[in-house]
Design an enzyme around this catalytic site. Structure first.
Site, PDB file in Angstrom:
ATOM      1  CE1 TYR A 103      -3.058  -3.015   0.295  1.00  0.00           C
ATOM      2  CE2 TYR A 103      -3.445  -2.500   2.591  1.00  0.00           C
ATOM      3  CZ  TYR A 103      -3.678  -3.290   1.495  1.00  0.00           C
ATOM      4  OH  TYR A 103      -4.544  -4.353   1.609  1.00  0.00           O
ATOM      5  CG  HIS A 125      -0.687  -8.535   0.236  1.00  0.00           C
ATOM      6  ND1 HIS A 125      -0.467  -7.210   0.438  1.00  0.00           N
ATOM      7  CD2 HIS A 125      -1.976  -8.620  -0.173  1.00  0.00           C
ATOM      8  CE1 HIS A 125      -1.567  -6.520   0.174  1.00  0.00           C
ATOM      9  NE2 HIS A 125      -2.492  -7.359  -0.211  1.00  0.00           N
TER      10      HIS A 125
HETATM   11  N1  LIG Z   1      -5.535  -8.688   1.308  1.00  0.00           N
HETATM   12  C1  LIG Z   1      -5.870  -8.110   0.176  1.00  0.00           C
HETATM   13  O1  LIG Z   1      -5.432  -8.524  -0.902  1.00  0.00           O
HETATM   14  C2  LIG Z   1      -6.819  -6.941   0.193  1.00  0.00           C
HETATM   15  C3  LIG Z   1      -7.440  -6.530  -0.988  1.00  0.00           C
HETATM   16  C4  LIG Z   1      -8.333  -5.459  -0.910  1.00  0.00           C
HETATM   17  C5  LIG Z   1      -8.564  -4.811   0.304  1.00  0.00           C
HETATM   18  N2  LIG Z   1      -7.916  -5.238   1.412  1.00  0.00           N
HETATM   19  C6  LIG Z   1      -8.092  -4.536   2.715  1.00  0.00           C
HETATM   20  O2  LIG Z   1      -9.449  -4.335   2.977  1.00  0.00           O
HETATM   21  C7  LIG Z   1      -9.677  -2.937   3.233  1.00  0.00           C
HETATM   22  C8  LIG Z   1     -11.102  -2.576   2.893  1.00  0.00           C
HETATM   23  O3  LIG Z   1     -11.277  -2.811   1.545  1.00  0.00           O
HETATM   24  P1  LIG Z   1     -12.554  -2.547   0.706  1.00  0.00           P
HETATM   25  O4  LIG Z   1     -12.438  -1.224   0.052  1.00  0.00           O
HETATM   26  O5  LIG Z   1     -12.655  -3.708  -0.159  1.00  0.00           O
HETATM   27  O6  LIG Z   1     -13.773  -2.508   1.772  1.00  0.00           O
HETATM   28  P2  LIG Z   1     -15.326  -2.469   1.531  1.00  0.00           P
HETATM   29  O7  LIG Z   1     -15.921  -2.511   2.887  1.00  0.00           O
HETATM   30  O8  LIG Z   1     -15.785  -3.473   0.527  1.00  0.00           O
HETATM   31  O9  LIG Z   1     -15.599  -1.052   0.850  1.00  0.00           O
HETATM   32  C9  LIG Z   1     -15.296   0.149   1.491  1.00  0.00           C
HETATM   33  C10 LIG Z   1     -15.566   1.263   0.489  1.00  0.00           C
HETATM   34  O10 LIG Z   1     -16.971   1.321   0.253  1.00  0.00           O
HETATM   35  C11 LIG Z   1     -17.452   2.638   0.417  1.00  0.00           C
HETATM   36  N3  LIG Z   1     -18.773   2.544   1.042  1.00  0.00           N
HETATM   37  C12 LIG Z   1     -19.071   2.033   2.253  1.00  0.00           C
HETATM   38  N4  LIG Z   1     -20.404   2.036   2.464  1.00  0.00           N
HETATM   39  C13 LIG Z   1     -20.947   2.543   1.351  1.00  0.00           C
HETATM   40  C14 LIG Z   1     -22.274   2.805   0.940  1.00  0.00           C
HETATM   41  N5  LIG Z   1     -23.312   2.532   1.741  1.00  0.00           N
HETATM   42  N6  LIG Z   1     -22.469   3.328  -0.294  1.00  0.00           N
HETATM   43  C15 LIG Z   1     -21.433   3.620  -1.095  1.00  0.00           C
HETATM   44  N7  LIG Z   1     -20.134   3.396  -0.760  1.00  0.00           N
HETATM   45  C16 LIG Z   1     -19.905   2.882   0.443  1.00  0.00           C
HETATM   46  C17 LIG Z   1     -16.444   3.348   1.284  1.00  0.00           C
HETATM   47  O11 LIG Z   1     -16.404   4.687   0.852  1.00  0.00           O
HETATM   48  P3  LIG Z   1     -16.745   5.946   1.797  1.00  0.00           P
HETATM   49  O12 LIG Z   1     -15.449   6.606   2.045  1.00  0.00           O
HETATM   50  O13 LIG Z   1     -17.655   6.767   0.933  1.00  0.00           O
HETATM   51  O14 LIG Z   1     -17.426   5.431   3.027  1.00  0.00           O
HETATM   52  C18 LIG Z   1     -15.133   2.604   0.973  1.00  0.00           C
HETATM   53  O15 LIG Z   1     -14.450   3.240  -0.093  1.00  0.00           O
HETATM   54  C19 LIG Z   1      -8.595  -2.242   2.433  1.00  0.00           C
HETATM   55  O16 LIG Z   1      -8.349  -0.917   2.824  1.00  0.00           O
HETATM   56  C20 LIG Z   1      -7.433  -3.167   2.717  1.00  0.00           C
HETATM   57  O17 LIG Z   1      -6.879  -2.888   3.977  1.00  0.00           O
HETATM   58  C21 LIG Z   1      -7.070  -6.295   1.385  1.00  0.00           C
END
Ligand SMILES: NC(=O)c1ccc[n+]([C@@H]2O[C@H](COP(=O)([O-])OP(=O)(O)OC[C@H]3O[C@@H](n4cnc5c(N)ncnc54)[C@H](OP(=O)(O)O)[C@@H]3O)[C@@H](O)[C@H]2O)c1
Length: 294
Positions: free
Chosen positions: A51, A110
């Site tokens: 990241y 990862h």
């Molecule tokens: N291990 C891996 O390979 C891997 C891969 C991907 C991610 N990750 C980890 O997982 C974390 C979370 O990832 P994710 O982005 O996939 O999480 P997620 O929970 O699927 O999505 C979060 C995103 O959704 C938006 N959101 C939340 N509620 C919403 C709603 N009701 N309507 C519209 N948008 C909404 C948020 O934006 P707002 O700012 O508008 O709330 C945020 O950008 C990452 O930061 C990372 O640490 C790990």
């Protein structure tokens, strides 16, 4: 109120909700949003070398003034380029320098790829065990591991991975189910990411009406507002998963934490989400590991 915790196979506790510094924050300074998250009651922070913002995560931890012992910090080993040799200890030490910490609570591989195609996963896991033994990581685990990747390292593992962090939501349930079941059979805690994909990245699918019906029922039962995001997150908790999310908004953190107080889904509702999810496949991350194209 601190969030509830789940127990790992080594007896350590992990807060059920983690705030991630990847996806929306990938490659960006995470200081402000991590401080906001900690001030909103988040105690579990999910970082990664790739990241490229571990230094800002470290700064935020310091700026928050929260005692180290009250925080759960994860980072992840950067996937090597094809043919590259991995030095897990040197890599973690560099992360700890950036994070301004003497240990992380959880260190994850990862991605199994490309090490799995080069027969190198077992060597990397042995090195993970060494950093654990040295006290640099309280718990060690993996991320994006399929059943075959887990089977490979379990052949030589002295320490069973504490966590397997994978993309988990109803639109990958068709392929994720076998990983979640394998994790459970072996005492590995599944952690989910991308959990909100059906409403954030793939709206308009077969899950929408099912989720809305369940949301309304939960709201009536509780007698106060329940969002579709909370109904979806509840499904992840019913799969016994740790939930990693992220947001720019303090209000959304509160809503997320409040999922704990939402009434339980019943068996029929869980099945209805499984079934609706299986009608559509949408993977948002790590397509290469799963042999999928976007
Ligand atoms: N291990 C891996 O390979 C891997 C891969 C991907 C991610 N990750 C980890 O997982 C974390 C979370 O990832 P994710 O982005 O996939 O999480 P997620 O929970 O699927 O999505 C979060 C995103 O959704 C938006 N959101 C939340 N509620 C919403 C709603 N009701 N309507 C519209 N948008 C909404 C948020 O934006 P707002 O700012 O508008 O709330 C945020 O950008 C990452 O930061 C990372 O640490 C790990």
């Amino acid at each position: 109120m601190s969030p509830s915790t789940l127990t790992l196979n080594n007896g350590h506790q992990i807060p059920w909700m983690g705030f991630g510094t990847g996806s929306a924050l990938f490659g960006r300074d995470a200081t402000k949003l991590v401080v906001q998250a900690i001030q909103s009651g988040v105690t579990h922070l999910d970082g990664a070398q790739i990241y490229n913002n571990e230094d800002s995560l470290g700064l935020a931890i310091k700026e928050s003034g929260k005692p180290r012992a009250e925080l759960f910090i994860t980072t992840k080993l950067k996937p090597p380029s094809a043919g590259q040799t991995v030095d897990v200890k040197a890599s973690l030490k560099e992360s700890l320098r950036k994070l301004q910490l003497d240990h992380v609570d959880l260190y994850l591989i990862h991605s199994p790829y490309p090490a799995n195609t080069e027969g190198k996963l077992q060597d990397i896991w042995k090195q993970m065990e060494e950093v654990h033994e040295a006290g640099l990581a309280t718990s060690i685990g993996v991320s994006n591991f399929r059943v075959e990747d887990l089977q490979d390292i379990l052949k030589i593992a002295k320490v069973i991975p504490a966590v397997n962090q994978v993309e988990l939501h109803p639109y990958v349930w068709d392929t994720a189910r076998q990983i979640v079941e394998f994790d459970k059979q072996h005492g590995i805690r599944t952690a989910s990411y991308g959990g909100l994909t059906p409403i954030v990245r793939a709206p308009g699918g077969p899950l929408d009406p099912v989720l809305e019906t369940i949301r309304k029922r939960l709201e009536e039962t509780r007698g106060s507002p329940v969002s579709t995001g909370q109904a979806l997150t509840k499904w992840l908790l019913h799969k016994d998963a740790v939930v990693i999310t992220t947001t720019t908004k303090a209000s959304r953190i509160k809503e997320f934490q409040d999922t704990e107080n939402v009434p339980e889904l019943d068996e029929k509702e869980i099945q209805a989400i499984d079934d609706a999810g299986s009608k559509k496949h949408h993977r948002a991350f790590m397509h290469v590991v799963f042999g999928e194209t976007r």
